[in-house]
Design a protein around this motif. Sequence first.
Motif, short mmCIF file in Angstrom:
data_model
loop_
_atom_site.label_atom_id
_atom_site.label_comp_id
_atom_site.label_asym_id
_atom_site.label_seq_id
_atom_site.Cartn_x
_atom_site.Cartn_y
_atom_site.Cartn_z
N ARG A 7 0.83 -1.21 0.00
CA ARG A 7 0.00 0.00 0.00
C ARG A 7 0.86 1.25 0.00
O ARG A 7 0.60 2.20 -0.74
CB ARG A 7 -0.91 0.02 1.22
CG ARG A 7 -2.25 -0.63 0.99
CD ARG A 7 -3.17 -0.41 2.17
NE ARG A 7 -3.38 -1.70 2.78
CZ ARG A 7 -3.34 -1.98 4.05
NH1 ARG A 7 -3.13 -1.05 4.93
NH2 ARG A 7 -3.54 -3.19 4.50
N MET A 8 1.89 1.26 0.85
CA MET A 8 2.77 2.43 0.92
C MET A 8 3.51 2.63 -0.39
O MET A 8 3.67 3.76 -0.85
CB MET A 8 3.77 2.28 2.09
CG MET A 8 3.12 2.48 3.42
SD MET A 8 4.17 2.47 4.89
CE MET A 8 5.78 2.15 4.36
N ALA A 9 3.96 1.55 -1.01
CA ALA A 9 4.66 1.66 -2.30
C ALA A 9 3.72 2.21 -3.38
O ALA A 9 4.12 3.05 -4.18
CB ALA A 9 5.21 0.30 -2.72
N ALA A 10 2.46 1.75 -3.37
CA ALA A 10 1.49 2.25 -4.35
C ALA A 10 1.20 3.73 -4.12
O ALA A 10 1.08 4.50 -5.08
CB ALA A 10 0.20 1.44 -4.26
N GLU A 11 1.11 4.14 -2.85
CA GLU A 11 0.87 5.57 -2.54
C GLU A 11 2.04 6.43 -2.99
O GLU A 11 1.84 7.51 -3.55
CB GLU A 11 0.62 5.75 -1.05
CG GLU A 11 -0.72 5.24 -0.58
CD GLU A 11 -0.88 5.30 0.92
OE1 GLU A 11 0.02 5.83 1.62
OE2 GLU A 11 -1.92 4.83 1.41
N LYS A 12 3.27 5.96 -2.76
CA LYS A 12 4.45 6.70 -3.21
C LYS A 12 4.46 6.83 -4.72
O LYS A 12 4.75 7.89 -5.26
CB LYS A 12 5.73 6.00 -2.74
CG LYS A 12 6.09 6.24 -1.31
CD LYS A 12 7.41 5.58 -0.98
CE LYS A 12 7.79 5.76 0.47
NZ LYS A 12 9.06 5.09 0.79
N LYS A 13 4.14 5.73 -5.42
CA LYS A 13 4.14 5.74 -6.87
C LYS A 13 3.08 6.70 -7.39
O LYS A 13 3.33 7.47 -8.33
CB LYS A 13 3.89 4.33 -7.41
CG LYS A 13 4.00 4.22 -8.90
CD LYS A 13 3.84 2.79 -9.36
CE LYS A 13 3.97 2.70 -10.87
NZ LYS A 13 3.77 1.34 -11.35
N ALA A 14 1.89 6.70 -6.78
CA ALA A 14 0.82 7.60 -7.20
C ALA A 14 1.21 9.06 -6.97
O ALA A 14 0.94 9.93 -7.80
CB ALA A 14 -0.47 7.28 -6.45
N ALA A 15 1.87 9.34 -5.84
CA ALA A 15 2.31 10.71 -5.55
C ALA A 15 3.36 11.16 -6.56
O ALA A 15 3.33 12.31 -7.03
CB ALA A 15 2.87 10.79 -4.14
N GLU A 16 4.30 10.27 -6.91
CA GLU A 16 5.32 10.61 -7.91
C GLU A 16 4.69 10.85 -9.27
O GLU A 16 5.08 11.78 -9.99
CB GLU A 16 6.36 9.49 -7.99
CG GLU A 16 7.28 9.42 -6.79
CD GLU A 16 8.20 8.22 -6.84
OE1 GLU A 16 8.18 7.47 -7.85
OE2 GLU A 16 8.95 8.03 -5.87
N GLU A 17 3.70 10.03 -9.65
CA GLU A 17 3.03 10.21 -10.94
C GLU A 17 2.26 11.53 -10.97
O GLU A 17 2.25 12.22 -11.98
CB GLU A 17 2.10 9.03 -11.22
CG GLU A 17 2.84 7.76 -11.58
CD GLU A 17 1.92 6.57 -11.76
OE1 GLU A 17 0.68 6.72 -11.58
OE2 GLU A 17 2.43 5.49 -12.07
N ALA A 18 1.61 11.89 -9.85
CA ALA A 18 0.87 13.15 -9.79
C ALA A 18 1.83 14.33 -9.91
O ALA A 18 1.54 15.31 -10.60
CB ALA A 18 0.09 13.23 -8.48
N LYS A 19 2.98 14.21 -9.26
CA LYS A 19 3.98 15.28 -9.34
C LYS A 19 4.51 15.40 -10.76
O LYS A 19 4.68 16.51 -11.28
CB LYS A 19 5.12 14.98 -8.37
CG LYS A 19 6.13 16.09 -8.23
CD LYS A 19 7.16 15.75 -7.18
CE LYS A 19 8.18 16.85 -7.04
NZ LYS A 19 9.20 16.53 -6.04
N LYS A 20 4.75 14.26 -11.39
CA LYS A 20 5.24 14.27 -12.77
C LYS A 20 4.20 14.87 -13.72
O LYS A 20 4.53 15.66 -14.59
CB LYS A 20 5.59 12.84 -13.20
CG LYS A 20 6.20 12.74 -14.58
CD LYS A 20 6.54 11.30 -14.91
CE LYS A 20 7.10 11.19 -16.30
NZ LYS A 20 7.36 9.79 -16.68
N ALA A 21 2.93 14.50 -13.52
CA ALA A 21 1.85 15.04 -14.36
C ALA A 21 1.74 16.55 -14.18
O ALA A 21 1.54 17.29 -15.15
CB ALA A 21 0.53 14.36 -14.02
N GLN A 22 1.89 17.02 -12.94
CA GLN A 22 1.82 18.46 -12.68
C GLN A 22 2.97 19.19 -13.34
O GLN A 22 2.78 20.25 -13.93
CB GLN A 22 1.83 18.72 -11.16
CG GLN A 22 1.72 20.18 -10.78
CD GLN A 22 0.38 20.78 -11.17
OE1 GLN A 22 -0.63 20.11 -11.17
NE2 GLN A 22 0.39 22.05 -11.53
N SER A 23 4.17 18.63 -13.29
CA SER A 23 5.31 19.28 -13.92
C SER A 23 5.16 19.28 -15.44
O SER A 23 5.53 20.25 -16.10
CB SER A 23 6.62 18.61 -13.51
OG SER A 23 6.68 17.29 -14.00
#
Length: 164
Positions: A108-124
């Motif tokens: 779960r924690m790994a999936a949350e980290k991956k989702a946060a990184e993807e959201a940050k990448k999409a925002q950039s």
Amino acid sequence: MFNLFTLEAGAGAAGGLGGSPMSSMLLIVGMFALMYFMVLRPQKKKQKEEQEMRDSIQIGDEITTIGGIMGRIVTVKDDSIVIETGTDRTKLKMQRWAIQTNETANARMAAEKKAAEEAKKAQSEKNAIDQAVNGKKKKTKSVENKGSVEELKAEEEAQKSDEE
């Protein structure tokens, strides 16, 4: 004789250590502080994280015990758990302190980290597209604090009365 405090060689037995008692005390205190920050503090932090992990287990979580037994939690009680292992669904009762890792929580924690990184990448990427389309960075307005609402109302009323 070699003296650690003054870093001089050749101090004889008649000369003693040659350092002040205060410097010896500071060295001892420094050693204890170093030991605390390098050994004890990280160990306590790790123990706290393990205890939080053990307290947050839920039915259905995949765990590994300190003995290497892997299974799925079936029942959770105050100080014990029941896990189901293997395809033959063997049930084992054990203490909570025997849990080493919770794979479900780790996933779960790994999936949350991956989702946060993807959201940050999409925002950039969105910011880069906006910048390419507009040709320059967006500028934000800075607003000054004009005071409280009452002060603003009083100022507006004063301006109205001056205009009349």
